[in-house]
Design an enzyme around this catalytic site. Structure first.
Site, PDB file in Angstrom:
ATOM      1  CG  HIS A   1      40.131  34.752  33.928  1.00 60.29           C
ATOM      2  ND1 HIS A   1      39.491  33.538  34.099  1.00 60.29           N
ATOM      3  CD2 HIS A   1      39.289  35.687  34.463  1.00 60.29           C
ATOM      4  CE1 HIS A   1      38.333  33.731  34.702  1.00 60.29           C
ATOM      5  NE2 HIS A   1      38.186  35.029  34.948  1.00 60.29           N
TER       6      HIS A   1
ATOM      7  CG  HIS B   1      38.467  38.215  36.872  1.00 58.59           C
ATOM      8  ND1 HIS B   1      37.592  38.121  35.817  1.00 58.59           N
ATOM      9  CD2 HIS B   1      38.842  39.534  36.937  1.00 58.59           C
ATOM     10  CE1 HIS B   1      37.440  39.315  35.254  1.00 58.59           C
ATOM     11  NE2 HIS B   1      38.192  40.182  35.910  1.00 58.59           N
TER      12      HIS B   1
ATOM     13  CG  ASP C   1      35.868  34.376  40.075  1.00 58.70           C
ATOM     14  OD1 ASP C   1      36.619  35.237  39.606  1.00 58.70           O
ATOM     15  OD2 ASP C   1      34.947  33.859  39.405  1.00 58.70           O
ATOM     16  CG  HIS C   2      38.619  31.969  37.710  1.00 57.10           C
ATOM     17  ND1 HIS C   2      38.100  30.974  36.920  1.00 57.10           N
ATOM     18  CD2 HIS C   2      37.650  32.922  37.817  1.00 57.10           C
ATOM     19  CE1 HIS C   2      36.872  31.310  36.551  1.00 57.10           C
ATOM     20  NE2 HIS C   2      36.576  32.487  37.086  1.00 57.10           N
TER      21      HIS C   2
ATOM     22  CG  HIS D   1      36.342  37.024  31.084  1.00 57.46           C
ATOM     23  ND1 HIS D   1      35.004  37.225  31.349  1.00 57.46           N
ATOM     24  CD2 HIS D   1      36.948  36.937  32.307  1.00 57.46           C
ATOM     25  CE1 HIS D   1      34.816  37.270  32.655  1.00 57.46           C
ATOM     26  NE2 HIS D   1      35.978  37.098  33.265  1.00 57.46           N
TER      27      HIS D   1
ATOM     28  CG  ASP E   1      35.047  33.483  34.218  1.00 55.74           C
ATOM     29  OD1 ASP E   1      34.753  32.296  34.430  1.00 55.74           O
ATOM     30  OD2 ASP E   1      35.117  34.348  35.117  1.00 55.74           O
TER      31      ASP E   1
END
Ligand SMILES: [Zn+2]
Ligand SMILES: [Zn+2]
Length: 306
Positions: free
Chosen positions: A60, A62, A64-65, A137, A206
């Site tokens: 996804h 976000h 942090d990914h 998520h 997530d």
């Protein structure tokens, strides 16, 4: 087949945990699942060359990914990469790629092929397949599943008995192609044993605990599931679209997987034993990932008679 946890933190990294990324090494290829900031440095420490990465699978969008992708691509360019890179990800992945190409002044001598995935089969190769499923998520998140297609065992003695000589004919028959010996056609089924199970690995990205991940991970050799919160923080997990360790363990138990590894840990929890113990009460075959931890994953061939 080896899985290396390059980063195991959730939204914010810590001294000991980098942002999320997982490397899967299969013969001849390296896959990256997610590519959080700092992933290329973690790869250098782990001794895995980014030049060997053939495919990236993004769960996804976000930060942090994904924030490790721009730096990784630019380094590949500086090192003179020529081989194409395949990137798979949720809707929005094309726009992300376009934005990345505008970040900084750089040129690439290799092609990047971007594939938008909404679920289902992602790719099908001779030796493996990758499938996906939307999870649950706060934004659209894909869980991915890698499945090795293992050919039936080749019965060498039987082939020699039938008059075949070791060489290309063996390979053809193993790949399911009939071969002529004199005036007789040898069929593959005459020299192949029973089908064998290949390795199956599932990664949740997530997510809240959900049926689609349970279905995707069914009887996997390894489920890598997020565990952002510890038991007792179910409300926080539900609000933010994440799972607790116990919830992840319940997913593993429902999916009848062989092994569970928890990742995407909130840096507020310093003691992983609490997370581990809560999960093991529900699913004993659980471990908590640390950065740079590598595990070898083998298929359970115990059900095979070949
Ligand atoms: Zn995350
Ligand atoms: Zn997220």
């Amino acid at each position: 087949m080896e899985v290396t946890f390059l980063g195991t933190s959730s939204a914010v990294p810590s001294k000991n945990r980098n942002h999320t990324s997982i490397a899967l090494r299969i013969p001849g290829e390296v896959f990256l699942f997610d590519c959080g900031e700092g992933t290329q440095r973690q790869m250098a420490i782990a001794g895995i060359s980014p030049m060997k990465v053939t495919r990236m699978f993004i769960t996804h969008l976000h930060g942090d990914h994904i924030l490790g992708i721009p730096g990784m691509i630019q380094s590949m360019g500086f090192r003179g990469r020529q081989e194409p890179l395949e990137i798979y990800g949720p809707p929005g992945i094309h726009e992300l790629h376009e934005s990345i190409m505008k970040l900084g002044y750089f040129t690439l001598d290799f092609d990047i092929h971007v594939h938008e995935v909404k679920g289902g089969t992602v790719l099908e190769e001779e030796d493996y397949r990758i499938t996906s499923a939307p999870a649950s998520h706060s934004v659209f998140n894909l869980a991915y599943c890698f499945e090795e297609k293992k050919r039936p065992r080749f019965l060498r003695e039987k082939a020699i008995e039938l008059g075949l000589k070791p060489g290309p004919a063996f390979g053809k028959l193993h790949r399911g192609i009939p071969v002529r010996v004199g005036d007789r056609i040898i069929k593959p089924e005459e020299v192949l044993g029973s089908p064998r199970r290949g390795v199956k690995i599932c990664y949740s990205g997530d997510t809240r605990p959900c049926e689609s991940v349970i279905d995707l991970a069914r009887e996997a050799d390894l489920l890598i599931h997020e565990s952002t919160f510890e038991a007792g923080s179910e409300d926080k997990a539900a609000e933010s679209g994440h799972s607790t360790a116990r919830e992840a363990a319940e997913v593993a138990a429902s999916a009848c997987v062989r092994r569970l590894i928890l990742t995407h840990l909130s840096t507020r929890y310093k003691r992983t034993e609490v997370i581990l113990n809560a999960a093991r009460e529900v699913f004993p075959e659980t471990d908590v990932a640390d950065d740079l931890m590598t595990v070898e994953v083998k298929a359970d061939d115990s059900g095979s008679s070949a």
